[in-house]
Design a protein around this motif. Structure first.
Motif, mmCIF file in Angstrom:
data_model
loop_
_atom_site.group_PDB
_atom_site.id
_atom_site.type_symbol
_atom_site.label_atom_id
_atom_site.label_comp_id
_atom_site.label_asym_id
_atom_site.label_seq_id
_atom_site.Cartn_x
_atom_site.Cartn_y
_atom_site.Cartn_z
ATOM 1 N N THR A 61 -58.022 -40.868 53.388
ATOM 2 C CA THR A 61 -57.715 -41.665 52.200
ATOM 3 C C THR A 61 -56.810 -40.851 51.283
ATOM 4 N N VAL A 62 -55.897 -41.565 50.636
ATOM 5 C CA VAL A 62 -54.956 -40.940 49.715
ATOM 6 C C VAL A 62 -55.026 -41.691 48.394
ATOM 7 N N GLU A 63 -55.184 -40.938 47.328
ATOM 8 C CA GLU A 63 -55.157 -41.492 45.973
ATOM 9 C C GLU A 63 -53.909 -40.947 45.297
ATOM 10 N N LEU A 64 -52.955 -41.830 45.000
ATOM 11 C CA LEU A 64 -51.766 -41.434 44.249
ATOM 12 C C LEU A 64 -52.040 -41.699 42.779
ATOM 13 N N ILE A 65 -51.937 -40.663 41.971
ATOM 14 C CA ILE A 65 -52.315 -40.749 40.561
ATOM 15 C C ILE A 65 -51.061 -40.933 39.717
ATOM 16 N N PHE A 66 -50.951 -42.106 39.101
ATOM 17 C CA PHE A 66 -49.838 -42.466 38.232
ATOM 18 C C PHE A 66 -50.313 -42.449 36.780
ATOM 19 N N PRO A 67 -49.390 -42.399 35.822
ATOM 20 C CA PRO A 67 -49.798 -42.406 34.413
ATOM 21 C C PRO A 67 -50.662 -43.612 34.027
ATOM 22 N N LEU A 68 -50.431 -44.758 34.668
ATOM 23 C CA LEU A 68 -51.168 -45.969 34.290
ATOM 24 C C LEU A 68 -52.252 -46.370 35.282
ATOM 25 N N GLY A 69 -52.563 -45.509 36.234
ATOM 26 C CA GLY A 69 -53.615 -45.854 37.181
ATOM 27 C C GLY A 69 -53.478 -45.119 38.496
ATOM 28 N N VAL A 70 -54.294 -45.532 39.443
ATOM 29 C CA VAL A 70 -54.350 -44.893 40.756
ATOM 30 C C VAL A 70 -54.054 -45.945 41.821
ATOM 31 N N TRP A 71 -53.277 -45.550 42.825
ATOM 32 C CA TRP A 71 -52.980 -46.418 43.962
ATOM 33 C C TRP A 71 -53.539 -45.753 45.209
ATOM 34 N N TYR A 72 -54.277 -46.515 46.006
ATOM 35 C CA TYR A 72 -54.968 -45.995 47.182
ATOM 36 C C TYR A 72 -54.347 -46.546 48.458
ATOM 37 N N PHE A 73 -54.346 -45.719 49.500
ATOM 38 C CA PHE A 73 -54.057 -46.210 50.840
ATOM 39 C C PHE A 73 -54.809 -45.335 51.831
ATOM 40 N N SER A 74 -54.955 -45.841 53.064
ATOM 41 C CA SER A 74 -55.775 -45.149 54.064
ATOM 42 C C SER A 74 -55.147 -45.208 55.444
ATOM 43 N N PHE A 75 -55.461 -44.192 56.225
ATOM 44 C CA PHE A 75 -55.144 -44.150 57.645
ATOM 45 C C PHE A 75 -56.469 -44.142 58.398
ATOM 46 N N TYR A 76 -56.572 -44.984 59.426
ATOM 47 C CA TYR A 76 -57.747 -45.050 60.290
ATOM 48 C C TYR A 76 -57.319 -44.565 61.676
ATOM 49 N N ASP A 77 -57.871 -43.448 62.131
ATOM 50 C CA ASP A 77 -57.449 -42.838 63.398
ATOM 51 C C ASP A 77 -55.925 -42.716 63.470
ATOM 52 N N GLY A 78 -55.314 -42.350 62.343
ATOM 53 C CA GLY A 78 -53.875 -42.140 62.290
ATOM 54 C C GLY A 78 -53.041 -43.384 62.102
ATOM 55 N N HIS A 79 -53.675 -44.553 61.927
ATOM 56 C CA HIS A 79 -52.960 -45.822 61.756
ATOM 57 C C HIS A 79 -53.073 -46.286 60.309
ATOM 58 N N LEU A 80 -51.933 -46.511 59.686
ATOM 59 C CA LEU A 80 -51.887 -46.901 58.275
ATOM 60 C C LEU A 80 -52.341 -48.342 58.084
ATOM 61 N N LYS A 81 -53.254 -48.530 57.160
ATOM 62 C CA LYS A 81 -53.660 -49.875 56.763
ATOM 63 C C LYS A 81 -52.687 -50.330 55.684
ATOM 64 N N THR A 82 -51.980 -51.424 55.914
ATOM 65 C CA THR A 82 -50.942 -51.877 54.997
ATOM 66 C C THR A 82 -51.541 -52.547 53.762
ATOM 67 N N THR A 83 -50.669 -52.867 52.815
ATOM 68 C CA THR A 83 -51.143 -53.457 51.557
ATOM 69 C C THR A 83 -51.809 -54.814 51.757
ATOM 70 N N ASP A 84 -51.478 -55.518 52.841
ATOM 71 C CA ASP A 84 -52.148 -56.802 53.093
ATOM 72 C C ASP A 84 -53.334 -56.649 54.051
ATOM 73 N N THR A 85 -53.768 -55.412 54.261
ATOM 74 C CA THR A 85 -54.919 -55.024 55.087
ATOM 75 C C THR A 85 -54.687 -55.183 56.587
ATOM 76 N N SER A 86 -53.433 -55.335 57.009
ATOM 77 C CA SER A 86 -53.140 -55.379 58.433
ATOM 78 C C SER A 86 -52.683 -53.988 58.888
ATOM 79 N N PHE A 87 -52.374 -53.882 60.164
ATOM 80 C CA PHE A 87 -51.907 -52.631 60.757
ATOM 81 C C PHE A 87 -50.625 -52.913 61.543
ATOM 82 N N TYR A 88 -49.872 -51.870 61.828
ATOM 83 C CA TYR A 88 -48.689 -51.987 62.684
ATOM 84 C C TYR A 88 -49.130 -51.782 64.140
ATOM 85 N N SER A 89 -48.723 -52.685 65.031
ATOM 86 C CA SER A 89 -49.066 -52.488 66.444
ATOM 87 C C SER A 89 -48.324 -51.265 66.986
ATOM 88 N N GLU A 90 -47.117 -51.056 66.518
ATOM 89 C CA GLU A 90 -46.354 -49.842 66.844
ATOM 90 C C GLU A 90 -45.933 -49.237 65.502
#
Length: 107
Positions: A61-90
């Motif tokens: 998990t990655v928390e990017l800390i901005f002046p007005l808040g925090v933005w989160y994103f995650s990798f599951y077994d090296g695969h990025l979960k996109t902003t719409d909660t989907s994944f890239y097949s490649e």
């Protein structure tokens, strides 16, 4: 541009849920490094082309800390979960480069 980022790696998603200590953690405030990560993120499509249930996968998990808040994103077994909660097949090259850069920062 974020002022900092917190990276947390769990060997299994269940370890986070169960309140176990992460296997690795790092905190980054280096503007050049944060800028590199942001360039990778901006180069990625907002949506992936597949949905998947990662199971009890390794979790970064990655928390990017901005002046007005925090933005989160995650990798599951090296695969990025996109902003719409989907994944890239490649995973696109910037996703692979971002994961490698984050993993390097974790030490």
């Amino acid at each position: 541009m974020p002022s900092a980022a917190k990276l947390t790696y769990f060997l299994r998603m269940s370890h986070q849920r169960d309140g176990l200590a992460p296997a690795k953690q790092a905190y980054c405030t280096d503007a050049l490094t944060l800028g590199e990560w942001m360039r990778y993120l901006r180069a990625l499509p907002d949506t992936g082309d597949m949905m998947k249930k990662p199971g009890d996968a390794a979790l970064l998990t990655v928390e990017l800390i901005f002046p007005l808040g925090v933005w989160y994103f995650s990798f599951y077994d090296g695969h990025l979960k996109t902003t719409d909660t989907s994944f890239y097949s490649e995973p696109p090259l910037p996703a692979k480069q971002l994961y490698q850069a984050l993993w390097t920062a974790l030490g």
